[in-house]
Design a protein around this motif. Structure first.
Motif, short mmCIF file in Angstrom:
data_model
loop_
_atom_site.label_atom_id
_atom_site.label_comp_id
_atom_site.label_asym_id
_atom_site.label_seq_id
_atom_site.Cartn_x
_atom_site.Cartn_y
_atom_site.Cartn_z
N THR A 135 0.83 -1.20 0.00
CA THR A 135 0.00 0.00 0.00
C THR A 135 0.87 1.27 0.00
N ILE A 136 1.93 1.25 0.83
CA ILE A 136 2.81 2.41 0.88
C ILE A 136 3.42 2.66 -0.50
N ARG A 137 3.87 1.59 -1.13
CA ARG A 137 4.49 1.76 -2.45
C ARG A 137 3.48 2.26 -3.48
N LYS A 138 2.32 1.62 -3.49
CA LYS A 138 1.29 1.95 -4.49
C LYS A 138 0.78 3.38 -4.31
N VAL A 139 0.48 3.77 -3.08
CA VAL A 139 -0.07 5.10 -2.85
C VAL A 139 0.97 6.17 -3.21
N GLY A 140 2.23 5.93 -2.82
CA GLY A 140 3.29 6.90 -3.15
C GLY A 140 3.42 7.08 -4.66
N ALA A 141 3.46 5.95 -5.38
CA ALA A 141 3.63 6.02 -6.83
C ALA A 141 2.41 6.67 -7.47
N ASP A 142 1.23 6.34 -6.98
CA ASP A 142 0.01 6.90 -7.56
C ASP A 142 -0.10 8.40 -7.30
N VAL A 143 0.29 8.83 -6.11
CA VAL A 143 0.23 10.27 -5.82
C VAL A 143 1.17 11.01 -6.76
N GLU A 144 2.38 10.49 -6.93
CA GLU A 144 3.34 11.17 -7.79
C GLU A 144 2.86 11.21 -9.23
N ALA A 145 2.09 10.20 -9.65
CA ALA A 145 1.56 10.18 -11.01
C ALA A 145 0.16 10.78 -11.08
N MET A 146 -0.32 11.29 -9.97
CA MET A 146 -1.64 11.92 -9.88
C MET A 146 -2.78 10.96 -10.22
N ARG A 147 -2.59 9.70 -9.81
CA ARG A 147 -3.67 8.72 -9.97
C ARG A 147 -4.30 8.51 -8.61
#
Length: 941
Positions: free
Chosen positions: A797-809
């Motif tokens: 979850t930490i990885r996914k949320v971080g990556a998604d926030v940076e990609a604005m998803r």
RNA sequence: GCCGGAGUGGCGGAACGGCAGACGCGCGGGUUUCAAAAACCCGUCUGGGUAACCAGGUGAGGGUUCGAUUCCCUCCUCCGGCACCA
């Protein structure tokens, strides 16, 4: 255990943040400044209308707030400001109608909209708030205008330069001036004067009178006055920008008639920047559609300028003279200069057309044709450009009686006047090639003009009206050439013969910058009878808008009425003295358009209280480092005008050394429009939500019982489908609102608001609350034991949320958090340590709830500056994974393997599966595909 | 007309060329309750089958590939922008 009382929690934390100045960030050199990497995340600031916020505003603001909070946790200095674009016509109109001063309504609207914005708990640094209507702000808007006024565009440097440098060049004879006041290089030799036998109309600086010199300089400034055709609305008493005029040629506001009139107005020379505005789009990370729209607006095209001599002068002698002299820099009376993107079709040019405003029309029209031509020109000039295009179905025009000579065929061709040719583009004259241009073909058919094929299309296509690339025919020595090569060849040949040259053209026009309104920035300009147009000295800024009792514009029904700006009535203010000579003088009466303040607000946020400069250079260097604003989010409605104007001003400031990046906004993101469901009955009458029964199979009118027709529309009062954010927040809270708007779908997509979906994300927040706080019925899941499956899920979850926030998803980031919470409920427990990391991940999205839970977990301070939790790549994988096994691309079974199993191990395991053996029995295996971590595919025959 | 973007369950929407429909809404069933709300659990693309499973399925048609929602071509529909720009 207390329930999840979002109202109390949200108020409490908003107060806490304000009291502790949690989100204020100091500038370099100020107390408390930490030298860390910066992140500048910017929203398009709102116009404070009386209607307040709609649900579209917080969509972008929530997205930037999540980024801002995330980046703070990543250890950045985050600049996240907000302000108000508060000058403009709506406030003035409202003020006129209700007899209230626009300052009063503007302040009231700002107070209301700020109250609304603050309800969402956005982490703005409110100490940096600006409003474009504050004298301390528009002082610098005026200052930037003066920078434009004091500059010219030096084509040699390809940059704006102080106007003094131009004066210097003229004094030293490096530049001269022609009859039209244009700059020209000094004649290379004396020969030209000798041929002409009389003055050729080129003057050096010392030959000009002081007034003429002033005129030459004024004409080169980036801010200049010129008589241009404008949209004049006598009923509103002001000129309007094109975008303020409807397709029917009426004013957007009030639906009054608008007329095309040549009026002397302030213009900004944005066209000088056309090339750089186009080129530099390559340097910025913007959505491709927005770049396309800007490129379209700038409208760069390449082709050639070609001279067609009038028949009266075009003998062999003339052509010989041209090849000796070369292509003269300015058009002369004896030629019609055209711009074409298709010089390869020159042999097919069978007639010419001049725009009705073209200066040659009057000169070349024969006596016999004069009455018809004059009538036509009169009628055309009085039409608006909109009217001209609206009637475009049928082509109109009049023959001038004159002929010009096609420079390659040497045949005389007739010259017409027609309003399908625009004076504002190219040279205002065209060569018409009816065979290969649809407009020319239409015109030729209407007036029986000859159509000559010069391009052979690919096999199977009709040549008449063919506008694509092909092969040259009927083009003398060029026959057989492909279109691109032909263009190059003939351009070179024309240049050698002095008949033409390669040219670049732009659709972009200079920016009409003045309005006859009260509620705008006054121009820092004084008109003096002896000194002309004089700048107000910088140390006298701001030039404050005068207090007036009567600020109504003088309006009229008479199209020929002249504009009379409201500031004319402030007689004491208007009367002043000339800063240059001290004699009585008058202030400029126009004000700036609404775009002015928004052209540079992102720079004022950097240093909003600086009284000495518009921004301190060291501060600018820090926050604008890299490519300016790191993330700029707003609606696509500003794709062209605001973003183009702001880029233009920024480039001028860059040229003059006031900012250090060539572009203001390194990354741009457009949020999609939030629309909503609208319901109408069979008669087409729209029905409000409060009148509707929503049942399983559709929406029904509460009173009549009629089934209603559903559609997705823009939110608007008339469609009765407006959703008010205040009500949603009152019912569910700001965290739910933020989460819902981010969960609806991709940020860039247009999507319908559906109030029935809001409880879904609200339920999720409740689940999070109960997970840590428990409820009357159930204890919290918070314990001391750390479940391995939960731990792995958390790392993912930490990885996914971080990556998604940076990609604005953000939508999928929220899904990931929901999955984690579901996993915790399934496992039945999570440790305090796991809870803390999850709360940190949740914080950018639902900050109030996160702060409350953080406190509950035993922390005294806000989590706003806590570090973003780490994850371990190895922990993001399950202990074993399931791989699908396909036979010929169809899944036949699944395989449990270790995540790091080798290809060979996976394949062996797959072949050992009974289902695989069964399916491959009696067949040959032709191919075995193993994608570790993905699947196995066995191809049999 | 030209230039962009998009078409996936009842709805909003997920899917580095690799398990279509994650997550949420809605709906059905259950637990709890005097009852209801809330909460929790199970189910929910379509057709067939008690089931394991089988077949079909991402606007339409074709292509590339072991494999296509994803890449390519043609077409249809919707949304946005520009519109006589030579």
């Amino acid at each position: 255990m207390a329930g999840y009382d979002f109202t109390a929690i949200e108020r409490k934390w908003q107060d806490y943040w304000a009291e502790h100045r949690t989100f204020e960030v100091p500038n370099p050199g100020q107390a408390g400044f930490a030298d860390k990497p910066k992140f500048y995340v910017l929203d398009m600031f709102p116009y404070p209308s009386g209607a307040g916020l709609h649900v579209g505003h917080p969509e972008g603001y929530t997205a930037t707030d999540i980024l801002a909070r995330y980046m703070r946790m990543q250890g950045r200095n985050v600049l996240h400001p907000m302000g108000y674009d508060a000058f403009g016509l709506p406030a003035e109109q409202y003020a006129v109608e209700h007899g209230v001063h626009p300052r009063v309504t503007t302040e009231r609207n700002i107070a209301n909209i700020e109250r609304q914005i603050k309800m969402f708990g956005f982490s703005y640094d409110w100490s940096r708030r600006v409003a474009t209507t504050e004298p301390g702000y528009y002082q610098w808007t005026q200052w930037i205008f003066l920078q434009l006024f004091h500059s010219w565009y030096d084509p040699e440097a390809d940059a704006a330069r102080p106007i003094g440098e131009l004066e210097h060049k003229l004094q030293r004879g490096q530049l001269m001036v022609d009859l039209g006041g244009n700059l020209v290089p000094p004649p290379a030799t004396q020969r030209i004067e000798a041929i002409a036998g009389q003055p050729v109309g080129i003057y050096s600086w010392h030959q000009l009178t002081p007034e003429q010199r002033r005129g030459v300089l004024d004409n080169q400034r980036l801010a200049y006055q010129a008589e241009v055709p404008v949209n004049w609305c006598p009923a509103l008493g002001t000129v309007l920008a094109n975008e303020e005029v409807t397709n029917e040629g009426r004013s957007e506001r009030g639906n009054h008639p608008v007329y095309r009139r040549p009026l002397r107005q302030w213009m900004l020379r944005i066209t000088a920047y056309a090339e750089r505005l186009e080129q530099d789009l390559a340097q910025v990370d913007w959505p491709e559609p927005v770049k396309m729209m800007q490129r379209n607006w700038i409208g760069r095209s390449t082709g050639a300028e070609v001279d067609f001599p009038l028949q009266s002068v075009a003998d062999d002698e003339w052509f010989k003279g041209r090849s000796d002299d070369g292509f003269a820099p300015q058009p002369e009376d004896e030629v019609i200069r055209v711009y074409t993107t298709r010089p390869d079709t020159l042999f097919g040019a069978t007639y010419m057309v001049l725009a009705p405003e073209h200066p040659l029309v009057e000169r070349i029209t024969t006596d016999g044709q004069r009455p018809a031509v004059e009538a036509y020109v009169q009628a055309a000039v009085h039409k608006s450009e909109l009217e001209r295009t609206a009637e475009s179905k049928t082509k109109t025009g009049v023959f001038t009686g004159a002929y010009a000579v096609n420079p390659v065929t040497r045949q005389p061709i007739p010259v017409w006047v027609a309003d399908y040719v625009m004076m504002g583009y190219g040279t205002g004259a065209i060569m018409a090639v009816p065979a290969h241009d649809s407009r020319d073909l239409e015109f030729a058919r209407a007036f029986n003009l000859p159509v000559v094929q010069v391009v052979a299309p690919p096999a199977g296509e009709q040549w008449e009206g063919f506008i694509g690339d092909g092969t040259a025919v009927n083009s003398g020595p060029y026959d057989g050439l492909a279109t691109p090569q032909f263009k190059q060849r003939i351009t070179d040949d024309l240049e050698r013969q002095g008949l033409g040259r390669g040219a670049v053209n732009y659709k972009l026009r200079d920016w009409l910058f003045s309005r006859q309104r009260y509620w705008g920035e006054p121009f820092p300009i004084i008109h003096c009878d002896t000194c002309g147009t004089v700048a107000v000295p910088e140390d006298q800024l701001p030039l404050v808008l005068p207090e007036m009792e009567d600020f109504t514009p003088s309006t009229s029904d008479d199209p020929d009425a002249l504009p009379s700006p409201p500031l004319a009535k402030a007689t004491d203010w208007v009367r002043t003295t000339c800063p240059a000579c001290g004699e009585p003088a008058r202030r400029e009466l126009n004000t700036m358009p609404q775009w002015a303040g928004s052209c540079w607000y992102y720079l004022r946020y950097l240093d909003p209280h600086n009284r000495q400069r518009f921004v301190d250079p060291a501060v600018e260097r820090y926050w604008m480092d890299g490519m300016g604003v790191d993330l700029y989010v707003g609606g696509a409605e500003h794709a062209v005008l605001h973003l183009l104007y702001a880029r233009f001003w920024h480039k001028v400031l860059f040229d003059l050394g006031h900012v250090h990046t060539p572009e203001p906004f390194g990354k741009l993101f457009n949020q999609g429009m939030i629309r909503s469901f609208a319901y109408r009955d069979s008669r087409g009458v729209y029905v409000g939500y409060d009148q509707i029964d929503f049942r399983e199979d559709g929406a029904y009118h509460r009173l009549t019982g009629e089934k209603l027709i559903e559609s997705v529309e823009k939110m608007s009062k008339s469609l009765k489908n407006v959703v008010n954010p205040d009500e949603v927040i009152a019912q569910y809270g700001a965290d739910t609102f933020r989460l819902y708007e981010m969960f609806m779908g991709p940020l860039e997509a247009s999507k319908p608001w559906n109030t029935r979906d809001v409880p879904g994300v609200h339920r999720f927040l409740h689940r999070v609350w109960r997970m840590l706080m428990g409820s009357e019925d159930a204890a919290a899941l918070l314990g001391e034991s750390a479940d391995d499956a939960v731990e792995r899920a958390l790392h993912r979850t930490i990885r996914k949320v971080g990556a998604d926030v940076e990609a604005m998803r953000f939508n999928t980031a929220i899904s990931a958090m929901m999955e984690f919470v579901n996993a915790v409920y399934k496992a039945g427990a999570l440790s305090r340590d796991q809870a803390e990391r999850f709360v940190q991940v949740l914080a950018p999205f639902a900050p109030h709830l996160a702060e409350e839970l953080w406190r509950h977990l035993g922390h005294d301070a806000s989590l706003a500056h806590e570090p973003w939790p780490r994850y371990d790549e190895a922990m993001t994988r399950e202990a074993t994974i399931e791989l699908p096994v396909q036979i010929n691309g169809k899944i036949r079974t699944r395989l449990s393997v270790a995540p790091d199993a080798s290809q060979e191990e996976i394949l062996a395991a797959a072949l050992a599966e009974p289902r695989v053996a069964e399916q491959t029995a009696g067949k040959t295996i032709v191919k075995k595909i193993v994608i570790p971590g993905r699947l196995v595919n066995i191809v049999v025959k």
